[in-house]
Scaffold this motif. Sequence first.
Motif, mmCIF file in Angstrom:
data_model
loop_
_atom_site.group_PDB
_atom_site.id
_atom_site.type_symbol
_atom_site.label_atom_id
_atom_site.label_comp_id
_atom_site.label_asym_id
_atom_site.label_seq_id
_atom_site.Cartn_x
_atom_site.Cartn_y
_atom_site.Cartn_z
ATOM 1 N N ARG A 62 0.824 -1.208 0.000
ATOM 2 C CA ARG A 62 0.000 0.000 0.000
ATOM 3 C C ARG A 62 0.861 1.263 0.000
ATOM 4 O O ARG A 62 0.453 2.292 -0.545
ATOM 5 N N ALA A 63 2.042 1.182 0.618
ATOM 6 C CA ALA A 63 2.957 2.322 0.582
ATOM 7 C C ALA A 63 3.390 2.621 -0.844
ATOM 8 O O ALA A 63 3.443 3.785 -1.268
ATOM 9 N N THR A 64 3.704 1.571 -1.586
ATOM 10 C CA THR A 64 4.098 1.746 -2.988
ATOM 11 C C THR A 64 2.972 2.392 -3.779
ATOM 12 O O THR A 64 3.198 3.306 -4.585
ATOM 13 N N ASP A 65 1.746 1.937 -3.551
ATOM 14 C CA ASP A 65 0.595 2.529 -4.243
ATOM 15 C C ASP A 65 0.444 4.003 -3.887
ATOM 16 O O ASP A 65 0.170 4.841 -4.761
ATOM 17 N N ALA A 66 0.617 4.331 -2.610
ATOM 18 C CA ALA A 66 0.446 5.715 -2.166
ATOM 19 C C ALA A 66 1.494 6.633 -2.774
ATOM 20 O O ALA A 66 1.188 7.764 -3.196
ATOM 21 N N ILE A 67 2.744 6.165 -2.833
ATOM 22 C CA ILE A 67 3.809 6.996 -3.395
ATOM 23 C C ILE A 67 3.612 7.170 -4.899
ATOM 24 O O ILE A 67 3.759 8.267 -5.445
ATOM 25 N N ARG A 93 6.777 1.796 9.249
ATOM 26 C CA ARG A 93 7.557 2.757 8.489
ATOM 27 C C ARG A 93 8.180 2.035 7.297
ATOM 28 O O ARG A 93 8.960 1.102 7.455
ATOM 29 N N VAL A 94 7.823 2.458 6.106
ATOM 30 C CA VAL A 94 8.337 1.842 4.887
ATOM 31 C C VAL A 94 9.347 2.796 4.266
ATOM 32 O O VAL A 94 9.013 3.936 3.927
ATOM 33 N N LEU A 104 15.682 6.783 0.155
ATOM 34 C CA LEU A 104 15.255 7.766 -0.840
ATOM 35 C C LEU A 104 13.860 8.311 -0.549
ATOM 36 O O LEU A 104 13.589 9.485 -0.769
ATOM 37 N N TYR A 105 12.984 7.424 -0.083
ATOM 38 C CA TYR A 105 11.592 7.784 0.222
ATOM 39 C C TYR A 105 11.204 7.105 1.535
ATOM 40 O O TYR A 105 11.686 6.008 1.851
ATOM 41 N N ARG A 106 10.281 7.750 2.267
ATOM 42 C CA ARG A 106 9.721 7.138 3.470
ATOM 43 C C ARG A 106 8.248 7.494 3.578
ATOM 44 O O ARG A 106 7.820 8.567 3.149
ATOM 45 N N ILE A 107 7.494 6.585 4.190
ATOM 46 C CA ILE A 107 6.102 6.859 4.485
ATOM 47 C C ILE A 107 5.672 5.994 5.662
ATOM 48 O O ILE A 107 6.114 4.849 5.797
ATOM 49 N N GLY A 113 -3.193 -0.714 6.436
ATOM 50 C CA GLY A 113 -2.682 -0.467 5.095
ATOM 51 C C GLY A 113 -2.980 0.910 4.546
ATOM 52 O O GLY A 113 -2.736 1.173 3.358
ATOM 53 N N THR A 114 -3.467 1.816 5.374
ATOM 54 C CA THR A 114 -3.717 3.183 4.922
ATOM 55 C C THR A 114 -2.576 4.090 5.363
ATOM 56 O O THR A 114 -1.956 3.859 6.405
ATOM 57 N N PRO A 115 -2.265 5.136 4.595
ATOM 58 C CA PRO A 115 -1.181 6.046 4.980
ATOM 59 C C PRO A 115 -1.476 6.730 6.307
ATOM 60 O O PRO A 115 -2.595 7.166 6.565
ATOM 61 N N ALA A 116 -0.454 6.803 7.164
ATOM 62 C CA ALA A 116 -0.586 7.470 8.462
ATOM 63 C C ALA A 116 0.239 8.748 8.495
ATOM 64 O O ALA A 116 0.431 9.347 9.555
ATOM 65 N N GLY A 117 0.735 9.172 7.359
ATOM 66 C CA GLY A 117 1.543 10.372 7.261
ATOM 67 C C GLY A 117 1.804 10.692 5.804
ATOM 68 O O GLY A 117 1.408 9.952 4.896
ATOM 69 N N GLU A 118 2.468 11.804 5.571
ATOM 70 C CA GLU A 118 2.791 12.236 4.217
ATOM 71 C C GLU A 118 4.023 11.492 3.695
ATOM 72 O O GLU A 118 4.881 11.054 4.469
ATOM 73 N N VAL A 119 4.094 11.365 2.392
ATOM 74 C CA VAL A 119 5.265 10.777 1.750
ATOM 75 C C VAL A 119 6.450 11.715 1.929
ATOM 76 O O VAL A 119 6.344 12.925 1.695
ATOM 77 N N GLN A 120 7.569 11.171 2.377
ATOM 78 C CA GLN A 120 8.798 11.944 2.494
ATOM 79 C C GLN A 120 9.689 11.635 1.289
ATOM 80 O O GLN A 120 10.114 10.497 1.110
#
Length: 278
Positions: A62-67, A93-94, A104-107, A113-120
């Motif tokens: 789900r992190a990959t989908d969100a990014i 934390r992915v 390179l990226y974090r979320i 499976g839902t985002p709990a923060g903004e993509v870094q």
Amino acid sequence: MMKPARAWATLVLLMPLMALAQDIPATPPTPTPLSAADTTAALSRAERLGKAIFLQDLAAERATDAIRAKYRAFGKDTRVRGWITEEHDGQYRVSYIDATPAVLYRIEMAADGTPAGEVQVLSEPAPLSAYETAAATARSLAMTAQVAPCAKTYNSVALPEGDGRWAVYLLPATTLPNVVPLGGSHRLDIADGRITASRGFTRTCIQLGRTPSKRGVTVVGMMVTHLLDPTPTEVHVYWSLWARTPMYVATTDGQLWEIREGRIHKRDDVAQAPASGS
């Protein structure tokens, strides 16, 4: 309440679609029976690990989908070599890493499976934490193992075992929505910078189907006969959760087990199902 016999009258078990590797020996080895206490412990371990594998895998997916939804360039970022997932405070934390490895990226992802923060999106690659370094090292080492593959691509989940030990699960990937690639799942135990143990969870590249219910027939589960253990394993729990479908596992002692929503129950109310070994 519906009686068990009536409930099973409408039960359709999905048998394996195919076995792609070697044939099962005519007389497979029989697993050593477990005591009642050892059986309870084995089932608890399978449930705990199977759920842990699933939650980490779900977070990464789900992190990959969100990014990708927010940054189209992510899918074309050739620097990305994989990801590390770390559980903390009920979240995950992915971190997506390069070949260095550096982040390179974090979320942050919630357990559902839902985002709990903004993509870094890091302007400069950041050093890995101690946990991430250990997890990346364990995964890289596991990838060097000589295992019988059942898919062109594999996903991996690294779980800490304590005292610097790790368990890395290699899980076949698929793009087919109704195929559950149970066969070819492996576990590698890592300690002191080396692989200390490994195991496959099936004897063949067996795949299960999760065909949707049709008019007049309700499909309520997948069915497999397991030849290597006296009880279902964490991999059976993981794939049942992944498919969002109950799984029925028949073991060589004639017992039938039901895995539903990550929990394993012995079915004493039905006869043994036809065998199709894994």
